[in-house]
Design a protein around this motif. Structure first.
Motif, mmCIF file in Angstrom:
data_model
loop_
_atom_site.group_PDB
_atom_site.id
_atom_site.type_symbol
_atom_site.label_atom_id
_atom_site.label_comp_id
_atom_site.label_asym_id
_atom_site.label_seq_id
_atom_site.Cartn_x
_atom_site.Cartn_y
_atom_site.Cartn_z
ATOM 1 N N ARG A 240 -6.219 -0.231 13.438
ATOM 2 C CA ARG A 240 -7.471 -0.816 12.958
ATOM 3 C C ARG A 240 -8.619 0.123 13.277
ATOM 4 N NH1 ARG A 240 -9.644 -4.852 10.709
ATOM 5 N NH2 ARG A 240 -7.644 -5.913 10.509
ATOM 6 N N THR B 273 0.058 1.857 12.164
ATOM 7 C CA THR B 273 -1.051 1.364 11.334
ATOM 8 C C THR B 273 -2.114 0.870 12.305
ATOM 9 O OG1 THR B 273 0.374 0.782 9.491
ATOM 10 C CG2 THR B 273 -1.735 -0.350 9.618
ATOM 11 N N MET C 166 0.870 -1.170 0.000
ATOM 12 C CA MET C 166 0.000 0.000 0.000
ATOM 13 C C MET C 166 0.909 1.222 0.000
ATOM 14 S SD MET C 166 -3.158 -0.900 -0.290
ATOM 15 C CE MET C 166 -4.328 0.337 0.257
ATOM 16 N N SER C 167 1.675 1.378 -1.081
ATOM 17 C CA SER C 167 2.573 2.528 -1.219
ATOM 18 C C SER C 167 2.110 3.351 -2.414
ATOM 19 C CB SER C 167 4.007 2.050 -1.429
ATOM 20 O OG SER C 167 4.112 1.365 -2.659
ATOM 21 N N HIS D 281 -12.828 0.888 -2.740
ATOM 22 C CA HIS D 281 -11.885 1.672 -3.548
ATOM 23 C C HIS D 281 -10.945 2.383 -2.572
ATOM 24 C CE1 HIS D 281 -14.627 0.646 -6.733
ATOM 25 N NE2 HIS D 281 -15.622 1.193 -6.045
ATOM 26 N N PHE D 282 -9.652 2.075 -2.683
ATOM 27 C CA PHE D 282 -8.689 2.518 -1.676
ATOM 28 C C PHE D 282 -7.694 3.525 -2.236
ATOM 29 C CE2 PHE D 282 -9.203 -2.066 -0.064
ATOM 30 C CZ PHE D 282 -10.184 -1.713 0.834
ATOM 31 N N THR D 283 -7.002 4.194 -1.310
ATOM 32 C CA THR D 283 -5.835 5.006 -1.631
ATOM 33 C C THR D 283 -4.691 4.519 -0.729
ATOM 34 O OG1 THR D 283 -6.250 6.652 0.084
ATOM 35 C CG2 THR D 283 -7.333 7.013 -2.053
ATOM 36 N N PRO D 284 -3.446 4.953 -0.995
ATOM 37 C CA PRO D 284 -2.336 4.499 -0.143
ATOM 38 C C PRO D 284 -2.388 5.046 1.281
ATOM 39 C CG PRO D 284 -1.534 5.416 -2.232
ATOM 40 C CD PRO D 284 -2.986 5.744 -2.152
ATOM 41 N N ALA D 285 -3.377 5.874 1.610
ATOM 42 C CA ALA D 285 -3.534 6.345 2.995
ATOM 43 C C ALA D 285 -3.932 5.201 3.911
ATOM 44 C CB ALA D 285 -4.580 7.459 3.061
ATOM 45 N N LEU D 286 -4.439 4.135 3.318
ATOM 46 C CA LEU D 286 -4.824 2.981 4.122
ATOM 47 C C LEU D 286 -3.629 2.057 4.333
ATOM 48 C CD1 LEU D 286 -7.672 4.011 3.090
ATOM 49 C CD2 LEU D 286 -8.436 1.714 3.623
ATOM 50 N N GLY D 287 -3.703 1.274 5.399
ATOM 51 C CA GLY D 287 -2.676 0.280 5.669
ATOM 52 C C GLY D 287 -2.911 -0.943 4.802
ATOM 53 N N PRO D 288 -2.040 -1.968 4.958
ATOM 54 C CA PRO D 288 -2.215 -3.205 4.197
ATOM 55 C C PRO D 288 -3.640 -3.741 4.344
ATOM 56 C CG PRO D 288 -0.161 -3.258 5.418
ATOM 57 C CD PRO D 288 -0.867 -2.001 5.831
ATOM 58 N N VAL D 289 -4.141 -4.344 3.283
ATOM 59 C CA VAL D 289 -5.531 -4.807 3.278
ATOM 60 C C VAL D 289 -5.722 -5.888 4.341
ATOM 61 C CG1 VAL D 289 -7.290 -6.031 1.944
ATOM 62 C CG2 VAL D 289 -5.939 -4.210 0.873
ATOM 63 N N ASN D 290 -6.564 -5.600 5.288
ATOM 64 C CA ASN D 290 -6.965 -6.553 6.316
ATOM 65 C C ASN D 290 -8.357 -6.110 6.752
ATOM 66 O OD1 ASN D 290 -7.438 -7.907 8.796
ATOM 67 N ND2 ASN D 290 -5.242 -8.260 9.012
ATOM 68 N N GLN E 267 -7.549 -1.102 7.950
ATOM 69 C CA GLN E 267 -6.343 -0.537 8.545
ATOM 70 C C GLN E 267 -6.042 0.841 7.959
ATOM 71 O OE1 GLN E 267 -3.568 -3.690 10.225
ATOM 72 N NE2 GLN E 267 -3.538 -4.114 8.041
ATOM 73 N N THR F 97 -13.576 4.898 -0.752
ATOM 74 C CA THR F 97 -15.029 4.851 -0.967
ATOM 75 C C THR F 97 -15.413 3.378 -1.075
ATOM 76 O OG1 THR F 97 -14.839 5.002 -3.370
ATOM 77 C CG2 THR F 97 -15.094 7.077 -2.187
ATOM 78 N N LYS G 78 -3.190 4.194 8.058
ATOM 79 C CA LYS G 78 -1.886 4.722 8.471
ATOM 80 C C LYS G 78 -2.136 6.026 9.221
ATOM 81 C CE LYS G 78 0.323 2.870 4.314
ATOM 82 N NZ LYS G 78 0.619 3.245 2.910
ATOM 83 N N ILE H 81 -10.040 9.179 1.543
ATOM 84 C CA ILE H 81 -9.072 8.070 1.507
ATOM 85 C C ILE H 81 -9.656 6.765 0.999
ATOM 86 C CG2 ILE H 81 -7.572 9.065 3.275
ATOM 87 C CD1 ILE H 81 -8.847 6.944 5.225
#
Lengths: 169, 111
Positions: free
Chosen positions: B22, B20, A96-97, A121-130, B79, B63, B81, B61
């Motif tokens: 939850r 990171t 997620m970079s 629908h994600f952006t790199p602001a999120l952590g690894p998908v879990n 998760q 949708t 950041k 971030i």
């Protein structure tokens, strides 16, 4: 006057089965007893497209690009109470970079009235998908978790989940 | 259902910059498929959340597209950041045009 005894024996046998089922459920072992919800992984071939609704999702979202198995893990319980509340966990080792990230994640239940249950629908602001969520299932069906990276690669995992209680109506 | 749309966001108590974390979100909503009937055999009309927008500060971030295939009182966790102190908001819109939202403050532990 043997009827009550037979009944008692029957109840005892059923009670024992229940205890065994509970034990096996707790340890995750054994698939021999009927469970309300059971999970199967596919063999070397991907599950076939079962109907027009799923084909339409593939056409619209993946344009017949190749979908590889791996990098995404779909996890569902071996037993759940009913089709109205089926827990789902989706994990991925994909980065997620800013250079490469999971941009879209699709969850498809082949035999639901609306098979594309959810899309993320994600952006790199999120952590690894879990991810964890809860979905409805109408009946026994293949479930598809398909991730699309920002570079356009498609990664998937599939599970067949057996369920007896219709959660969709 | 006066509580429809109430949105609860749970984040860890102690967050350090760069963690990171939850984020767990719970939204009260019937998520009716339109296929079930009530006790009088009348169809319960479809009523479900369709669109979700997650904002962190002024940045959108994520949708989500939801359908009535998401369980009643939807739950989702993912998760994040935590790289800055900012409000995290979760905005949903249902098929009747109602909009609901909830917010959690991402703040870093001082010690």
């Amino acid at each position: 006057m043997s009827e009550p005894i037979e009944r008692r024996n029957f109840l005892r046998a059923v009670g024992l089965l229940g205890a065994v089922a509970a034990l096996e459920g707790a340890t995750g072992a054994g698939r021999t007893l009927p469970a309300m919800l059971r999970v199967t992984r596919p063999g070397p071939d991907d599950p076939p497209i079962p109907n027009e609704a799923v084909q339409k999702i593939y056409d619209e979202r993946f344009q017949n690009r190749p979908i590889q198995r791996g990098k995404v893990t779909l996890d569902m319980p071996t037993m759940a109470e009913d089709g109205r509340y089926v827990p789902v966990i989706i994990e991925s080792e994909l980065p997620m970079s800013a250079e490469e990230y999971v941009k879209h994640l699709y969850l498809i239940v082949d035999h639901n009235p609306d098979p594309l249950v959810t899309a993320f629908h994600f952006t790199p602001a999120l952590g690894p998908v879990n991810l964890q969520t809860r979905i409805k299932m109408k009946r026994t069906s293949w479930i598809r978790a398909i991730a699309e990276t920002s570079t356009g690669a498609l990664w998937a995992d599939y599970l067949k989940v057996e369920t007896t209680l219709n959660g969709c109506g | 259902m006066p509580e429809t749309g109430r949105t609860k966001i749970v984040v860890p108590d102690r967050i350090q910059r760069g963690d990171t974390i939850r984020v767990q979100v719970l939204v009260q909503h019937p998520m009716d498929t339109g296929f079930f009937r009530d006790a009088n055999a009348n169809i319960i009309p479809a009523w479900f959340i369709k669109d979700v927008v997650v904002r962190y500060g002024d940045q959108e971030i994520a949708t989500f597209e939801w359908t009535s295939g998401i369980s009643r009182d939807p739950m989702v966790s993912f998760q994040l950041k935590a790289d800055r102190e900012a409000p995290l908001s979760f905005v949903t819109r249902d098929n009747r045009g109602n909009e609901f939202s909830g917010t959690a403050e991402i703040k870093f532990a001082t010690t």
